[in-house]
Design a protein around this motif. Structure first.
Motif, PDB file in Angstrom:
ATOM      1  N   GLY A  78     151.772  54.177  29.019  1.00  0.00           N
ATOM      2  CA  GLY A  78     151.951  55.157  30.083  1.00  0.00           C
ATOM      3  C   GLY A  78     150.665  55.735  30.634  1.00  0.00           C
ATOM      4  N   VAL A  79     149.532  55.558  29.932  1.00  0.00           N
ATOM      5  CA  VAL A  79     148.266  56.133  30.414  1.00  0.00           C
ATOM      6  C   VAL A  79     147.325  55.072  30.970  1.00  0.00           C
ATOM      7  CG1 VAL A  79     148.432  58.074  28.827  1.00  0.00           C
ATOM      8  CG2 VAL A  79     147.176  56.030  28.128  1.00  0.00           C
ATOM      9  N   LEU A  80     147.783  53.816  31.049  1.00  0.00           N
ATOM     10  CA  LEU A  80     146.931  52.752  31.577  1.00  0.00           C
ATOM     11  C   LEU A  80     146.848  52.840  33.092  1.00  0.00           C
ATOM     12  CD1 LEU A  80     148.043  49.618  29.511  1.00  0.00           C
ATOM     13  CD2 LEU A  80     146.125  51.152  29.085  1.00  0.00           C
ATOM     14  N   HIS A  81     145.699  52.431  33.615  1.00  0.00           N
ATOM     15  CA  HIS A  81     145.509  52.339  35.054  1.00  0.00           C
ATOM     16  C   HIS A  81     145.663  50.882  35.491  1.00  0.00           C
ATOM     17  CE1 HIS A  81     142.960  56.290  35.146  1.00  0.00           C
ATOM     18  NE2 HIS A  81     144.244  56.508  34.911  1.00  0.00           N
ATOM     19  N   SER A  82     145.705  50.674  36.785  1.00  0.00           N
ATOM     20  CA  SER A  82     145.871  49.331  37.333  1.00  0.00           C
ATOM     21  C   SER A  82     144.760  48.402  36.835  1.00  0.00           C
ATOM     22  CB  SER A  82     145.842  49.389  38.858  1.00  0.00           C
ATOM     23  OG  SER A  82     145.910  48.093  39.413  1.00  0.00           O
ATOM     24  N   GLY A  83     145.146  47.216  36.392  1.00  0.00           N
ATOM     25  CA  GLY A  83     144.180  46.229  35.910  1.00  0.00           C
ATOM     26  C   GLY A  83     143.925  46.287  34.426  1.00  0.00           C
ATOM     27  N   GLU A  84     144.279  47.396  33.755  1.00  0.00           N
ATOM     28  CA  GLU A  84     144.068  47.528  32.317  1.00  0.00           C
ATOM     29  C   GLU A  84     145.239  46.894  31.563  1.00  0.00           C
ATOM     30  OE1 GLU A  84     141.674  51.782  32.818  1.00  0.00           O
ATOM     31  OE2 GLU A  84     143.682  51.738  31.951  1.00  0.00           O
ATOM     32  N   THR A  85     144.953  46.323  30.407  1.00  0.00           N
ATOM     33  CA  THR A  85     145.976  45.617  29.631  1.00  0.00           C
ATOM     34  C   THR A  85     146.042  46.191  28.221  1.00  0.00           C
ATOM     35  OG1 THR A  85     145.526  43.579  30.863  1.00  0.00           O
ATOM     36  CG2 THR A  85     146.752  43.353  28.815  1.00  0.00           C
ATOM     37  N   LEU A  86     147.259  46.410  27.737  1.00  0.00           N
ATOM     38  CA  LEU A  86     147.476  46.865  26.366  1.00  0.00           C
ATOM     39  C   LEU A  86     148.137  45.743  25.582  1.00  0.00           C
ATOM     40  CD1 LEU A  86     147.409  49.336  24.364  1.00  0.00           C
ATOM     41  CD2 LEU A  86     149.767  49.747  25.040  1.00  0.00           C
ATOM     42  N   LEU A  87     147.647  45.470  24.360  1.00  0.00           N
ATOM     43  CA  LEU A  87     148.191  44.430  23.499  1.00  0.00           C
ATOM     44  C   LEU A  87     148.431  45.002  22.111  1.00  0.00           C
ATOM     45  CD1 LEU A  87     145.343  43.234  25.021  1.00  0.00           C
ATOM     46  CD2 LEU A  87     146.484  41.097  24.446  1.00  0.00           C
ATOM     47  N   ARG A  88     149.338  44.371  21.382  1.00  0.00           N
ATOM     48  CA  ARG A  88     149.493  44.687  19.956  1.00  0.00           C
ATOM     49  C   ARG A  88     148.941  43.509  19.168  1.00  0.00           C
ATOM     50  NH1 ARG A  88     154.648  44.511  16.038  1.00  0.00           N
ATOM     51  NH2 ARG A  88     153.698  45.502  14.212  1.00  0.00           N
ATOM     52  N   LEU A  89     147.889  43.767  18.384  1.00  0.00           N
ATOM     53  CA  LEU A  89     147.241  42.701  17.626  1.00  0.00           C
ATOM     54  C   LEU A  89     147.996  42.370  16.352  1.00  0.00           C
ATOM     55  CD1 LEU A  89     143.477  43.722  17.997  1.00  0.00           C
ATOM     56  CD2 LEU A  89     144.842  42.195  19.428  1.00  0.00           C
ATOM     57  N   GLY A  90     148.786  43.324  15.854  1.00  0.00           N
ATOM     58  CA  GLY A  90     149.520  43.110  14.609  1.00  0.00           C
ATOM     59  C   GLY A  90     149.466  44.363  13.760  1.00  0.00           C
ATOM     60  N   GLY A  91     150.500  44.573  12.925  1.00  0.00           N
ATOM     61  CA  GLY A  91     150.532  45.763  12.081  1.00  0.00           C
ATOM     62  C   GLY A  91     150.443  47.016  12.922  1.00  0.00           C
ATOM     63  N   ASP A  92     149.488  47.898  12.578  1.00  0.00           N
ATOM     64  CA  ASP A  92     149.314  49.134  13.338  1.00  0.00           C
ATOM     65  C   ASP A  92     148.057  49.078  14.196  1.00  0.00           C
ATOM     66  OD1 ASP A  92     147.558  49.160  11.235  1.00  0.00           O
ATOM     67  OD2 ASP A  92     147.803  51.269  10.761  1.00  0.00           O
ATOM     68  N   GLU A  93     147.645  47.872  14.580  1.00  0.00           N
ATOM     69  CA  GLU A  93     146.473  47.699  15.434  1.00  0.00           C
ATOM     70  C   GLU A  93     146.890  47.315  16.854  1.00  0.00           C
ATOM     71  OE1 GLU A  93     142.420  46.576  12.984  1.00  0.00           O
ATOM     72  OE2 GLU A  93     143.451  45.027  14.139  1.00  0.00           O
ATOM     73  N   PHE A  94     146.335  48.043  17.818  1.00  0.00           N
ATOM     74  CA  PHE A  94     146.540  47.759  19.235  1.00  0.00           C
ATOM     75  C   PHE A  94     145.179  47.483  19.867  1.00  0.00           C
ATOM     76  CE2 PHE A  94     150.183  50.168  17.914  1.00  0.00           C
ATOM     77  CZ  PHE A  94     151.248  49.692  18.677  1.00  0.00           C
ATOM     78  N   ALA A  95     145.194  46.857  21.026  1.00  0.00           N
ATOM     79  CA  ALA A  95     143.958  46.605  21.765  1.00  0.00           C
ATOM     80  C   ALA A  95     144.188  46.917  23.232  1.00  0.00           C
ATOM     81  CB  ALA A  95     143.508  45.157  21.597  1.00  0.00           C
ATOM     82  N   ALA A  96     143.143  47.389  23.884  1.00  0.00           N
ATOM     83  CA  ALA A  96     143.184  47.646  25.325  1.00  0.00           C
ATOM     84  C   ALA A  96     142.022  46.908  25.968  1.00  0.00           C
ATOM     85  CB  ALA A  96     143.103  49.139  25.615  1.00  0.00           C
ATOM     86  N   VAL A  97     142.296  46.225  27.063  1.00  0.00           N
ATOM     87  CA  VAL A  97     141.273  45.467  27.786  1.00  0.00           C
ATOM     88  C   VAL A  97     141.015  46.156  29.119  1.00  0.00           C
ATOM     89  CG1 VAL A  97     140.674  43.268  28.856  1.00  0.00           C
ATOM     90  CG2 VAL A  97     141.909  43.300  26.682  1.00  0.00           C
ATOM     91  N   LEU A  98     139.749  46.454  29.374  1.00  0.00           N
ATOM     92  CA  LEU A  98     139.333  47.114  30.611  1.00  0.00           C
ATOM     93  C   LEU A  98     138.436  46.156  31.382  1.00  0.00           C
ATOM     94  CD1 LEU A  98     139.104  49.688  32.373  1.00  0.00           C
ATOM     95  CD2 LEU A  98     137.183  50.384  30.931  1.00  0.00           C
ATOM     96  N   PRO A  99     138.920  45.554  32.456  1.00  0.00           N
ATOM     97  CA  PRO A  99     138.105  44.589  33.200  1.00  0.00           C
ATOM     98  C   PRO A  99     137.163  45.279  34.186  1.00  0.00           C
ATOM     99  CG  PRO A  99     140.274  44.728  34.182  1.00  0.00           C
ATOM    100  CD  PRO A  99     140.274  45.680  33.004  1.00  0.00           C
ATOM    101  N   ALA A 100     136.161  44.515  34.615  1.00  0.00           N
ATOM    102  CA  ALA A 100     135.246  44.984  35.671  1.00  0.00           C
ATOM    103  C   ALA A 100     134.619  46.334  35.347  1.00  0.00           C
ATOM    104  CB  ALA A 100     135.974  45.047  37.013  1.00  0.00           C
ATOM    105  N   VAL A 101     133.997  46.439  34.160  1.00  0.00           N
ATOM    106  CA  VAL A 101     133.349  47.695  33.756  1.00  0.00           C
ATOM    107  C   VAL A 101     132.027  47.825  34.509  1.00  0.00           C
ATOM    108  CG1 VAL A 101     132.352  48.975  31.837  1.00  0.00           C
ATOM    109  CG2 VAL A 101     134.413  47.612  31.499  1.00  0.00           C
ATOM    110  N   SER A 102     131.858  48.930  35.196  1.00  0.00           N
ATOM    111  CA  SER A 102     130.634  49.128  35.973  1.00  0.00           C
ATOM    112  C   SER A 102     129.771  50.265  35.445  1.00  0.00           C
ATOM    113  CB  SER A 102     130.991  49.404  37.441  1.00  0.00           C
ATOM    114  OG  SER A 102     131.862  50.522  37.547  1.00  0.00           O
ATOM    115  N   SER A 103     130.290  51.044  34.463  1.00  0.00           N
ATOM    116  CA  SER A 103     129.495  52.128  33.887  1.00  0.00           C
ATOM    117  C   SER A 103     129.871  52.317  32.425  1.00  0.00           C
ATOM    118  CB  SER A 103     129.717  53.437  34.658  1.00  0.00           C
ATOM    119  OG  SER A 103     131.003  53.967  34.380  1.00  0.00           O
TER     120      SER A 103
END
Length: 640
Positions: A268-293
């Motif tokens: 619910g807090v992701l912005h457009s273009g950001e991706t949330l994944l579940r890696l397994g167990g209690d681990e999640f990952a978020a991918v932020l593309p096009a980082v400029s700062s």
């Protein structure tokens, strides 16, 4: 006349021979058509079987359920005779196809026998291309044979009706088989694509899973021309620090409900273009593309942490989760494996620093990780009796200054690394699991030393305090093994104190608590170590089986600095220390303060009601022979 008769006799024979040859040619052509079509069908069957096994392997790699339907039949097809299907390939191509078929057939057998294929994951694009080539070549050959047979049948249609009928029948049958094979391959392709899609989705939360991580890292948002962006990408890994306790306490169904709720909040807090994944167990990952700062990963982490601040409703109770985040930023040239490893390093540093924070990867972390890897290897190969030793530090009564117990502390001198401090190698050993073997050596050596002092009449009434890692409590039979060692040296369990860290017990869940209760039931006393060094949940701690609270040196120094800043002296009782002593008294626990180095600290602690002191003022950690002299010596006068 003779010539006419000759031809009258020879003509029908030649015609008959021509008819027979035509019939034979037609039959051979028809047979060749059937053979070529059979080869094409077998090549198509092999294509579909290879796709089924490869898809099942992909599901197994993604820790998803592997469907049994069709897998056994696919393995049978792959283990069948494939020579005919590969006849149309060049010798080199046929040999390579055979090699790849053996590999994927072996993987299929592993999946059937053990549910696990240990061969490297691969897409078998080369095998699919070879089988497609074989199938196409055999279909072309069959079509050529049909044309040749049709010409022959038209030339002698009246004489070779049977051959023509067979050829036409073969042509119709071949068309039906071709259409059926094409439909089967298309159905298999569609099924494979769907299974591949499902293999990249986490079944519990509906989020993309680990298999989707690399595509997410590679795919940036499109630019104005529709091309993927080549800007830097950030990977954030989240770990729910307190999840295991919730899962163990309330059960897996409650744990699954909590993970779904976490996934919903984070999404619910992701912005457009950001991706949330579940890696397994209690681990999640978020991918932020096009980082400029540099601020962008921090801003995303702040949003993710803020989403988990409010407690979660889990059954009849509210649960708060502590979350650690490790982040790594890389450009287009950094592989997903490198980015994942760097984010993991940052996550490890965040958890080591106490959790509930976000750290971004820095090169120094990799240096420390490499050093830790070297240290772990040396620990694993260490000769404990030659390289390890124990020192002992006295704990004294704050009123009488008499020694009431000694704490066993481990020291390591490595042949290659030299003297390594316990703050360095203990953490590495806990991370690798080597702490369990080391802990067994410490227990046996320390209890043997106490028995030796007993035999010399030096340690009557003295207790022995041992640090036990939470990893050791996870070992099956730990309590039984612990008590067996103690009994083998003839030592009363009531003279032993097991020290555990608060976070180590709380985060490990109910099994660790149950084993602490078993030890306590045998007479062993339980001390909660490092109290006040960081995150402390007094309510949870007081529910643990405990006999002693050990105040960490950091809290002593912090309170001393605060009091000196307030009145300039820091003399007299400390109200915070008094409060800790009062709480301990309510639950029937004693209090030991570590890190005592000055007379003023000792007087203040005694006046605050702290019963026992440990630190350089009471005695430095020393070898057993030096401690023996200390035990024989007359107690020094109490400060002040």
């Amino acid at each position: 006349m003779r010539r006419h008769r000759f031809w009258s006799l020879l003509g029908p024979s030649l015609v008959g021979l021509a008819v027979m040859c035509t019939v034979a040619f037609a039959l051979i052509s028809a047979g060749r058509v059937v053979h070529e079509r059979q080869e094409a069908s077998e090549a198509g069957d092999l294509q579909l079987a290879a796709l089924q096994v490869d898809t099942a392997h992909s599901l197994q790699q993604a820790a998803e359920p592997t469907p049994d339907a069709g897998l056994e039949q696919a393995v049978e097809i792959l283990h069948g005779h494939s020579g005919d299907a590969l006849d149309s390939l060049p010798a080199v191509g046929a040999a390579r196809a055979d090699e790849l078929l053996d590999e994927i057939a072996t993987c299929g057998l592993m999946l059937l026998d053990a549910g696990d294929c240990t061969l490297p994951q691969r897409d078998h694009e080369e095998l699919r291309a070879l089988l497609a080539q074989a199938s196409s070549a055999t279909r072309t050959a069959a079509s050529d044979a049909e044309r040749r047979g049709l010409v022959a049948s038209l030339g002698a249609i009246t004489a070779i009706g049977f051959g023509g009928w067979l050829l036409v029948r073969s042509r119709n049958q071949a068309r039906r088989e071709r259409e059926a094979a094409a439909a089967q391959v298309e159905a298999g392709r569609i099924l494979g694509e769907e299974l591949q899609r499902q293999a990249a989705v986490d079944a519990l939360t509906g989020l993309p899973n680990r298999r989707a991580l690399e595509p997410a890292l590679r795919a940036g948002p499109p630019d104005a021309a529709g091309r993927a962006s080549s800007d830097s990408v950030a990977l954030l890994i989240l770990d729910l620090d307190g999840f295991k306790q919730t899962n163990d306490t309330l059960g897996h169904l409650a744990g699954d409900h909590l993970l779904r709720a976490v996934a919903e909040r984070l999404s619910g807090v992701l912005h457009s273009g950001e991706t949330l994944l579940r890696l397994g167990g209690d681990e999640f990952a978020a991918v932020l593309p096009a980082v400029s700062s540099d601020d962008e990963p921090r801003q995303l982490a702040d949003r993710l942490l803020a989403a988990l601040v409010e407690p979660f409703e889990v059954g009849p109770r509210l649960e708060r989760l502590r979350t650690s985040i490790g982040a790594a930023v890389g450009d287009a040239g950094v592989t997903s494996e490198v980015l994942l490893r760097r984010a993991d390093m940052a996550l490890y540093e965040a958890k080591r620093a106490g959790g509930s924070m976000m750290l971004t990867f820095e090169p120094e972390m990799e240096i420390r990780a490499t050093a830790a890897s070297t240290m772990s290897r040396e620990l694993r190969n260490a000769d404990f009796d030659r390289e390890f030793s124990l020192v002992f530090q006295p704990i004294v009564d704050s009123d009488s200054w008499e020694t009431v117990s000694v704490e066993a502390l481990l020291r390591w001198t490595s042949p290659s690394l030299g003297v390594v401090g316990p703050n360095e190698f203990i953490q590495v050993a806990e991370q690798s699991g080597d702490i369990c073997a080391i802990g067994r050596w410490v227990l046996s050596t320390a209890v043997a030393q106490l028995a030796e002092w007993d035999d010399a009449g030096l340690s009557e009434g003295i207790s022995l305090s041992l640090n036990v890692s939470s990893r050791q409590f996870e070992e099956d039979g730990f309590v039984e093994s612990f008590l067996s060692v103690v009994a083998s040296h003839g030592v009363d369990p009531r003279r032993l104190i097991v020290e555990v860290t608060e976070s180590g017990v709380i985060d490990r869940g109910s099994d660790t608590t149950a084993r602490l209760q078993q030890l306590r039931a045998s007479g062993v006393r339980i001390a909660i170590d490092d109290f006040g060094s960081g995150y402390s949940n007094l309510g949870q701690m007081l529910r643990l089986p405990l006999d002693i609270i050990k105040i960490d040196r950091s809290l002593l120094l912090t309170l001393g600095a605060m009091r000196e800043g307030a009145d300039g002296a820091g003399e007299g009782p400390c109200e915070v220390m008094r409060a800790i002593g009062s709480i301990a008294q309510v639950v029937g626990a004693q209090v030991i303060c570590e890190g005592v180095e000055t007379d003023r600290q000792a007087r203040s602690l005694r006046d605050s009601g702290i019963q026992y002191l440990q630190g350089y003022l009471t005695g430095r950690p020393e070898r057993p022979e030096a401690i023996a002299r200390h035990l024989l010596a007359t107690p020094v006068p109490t400060p002040g």
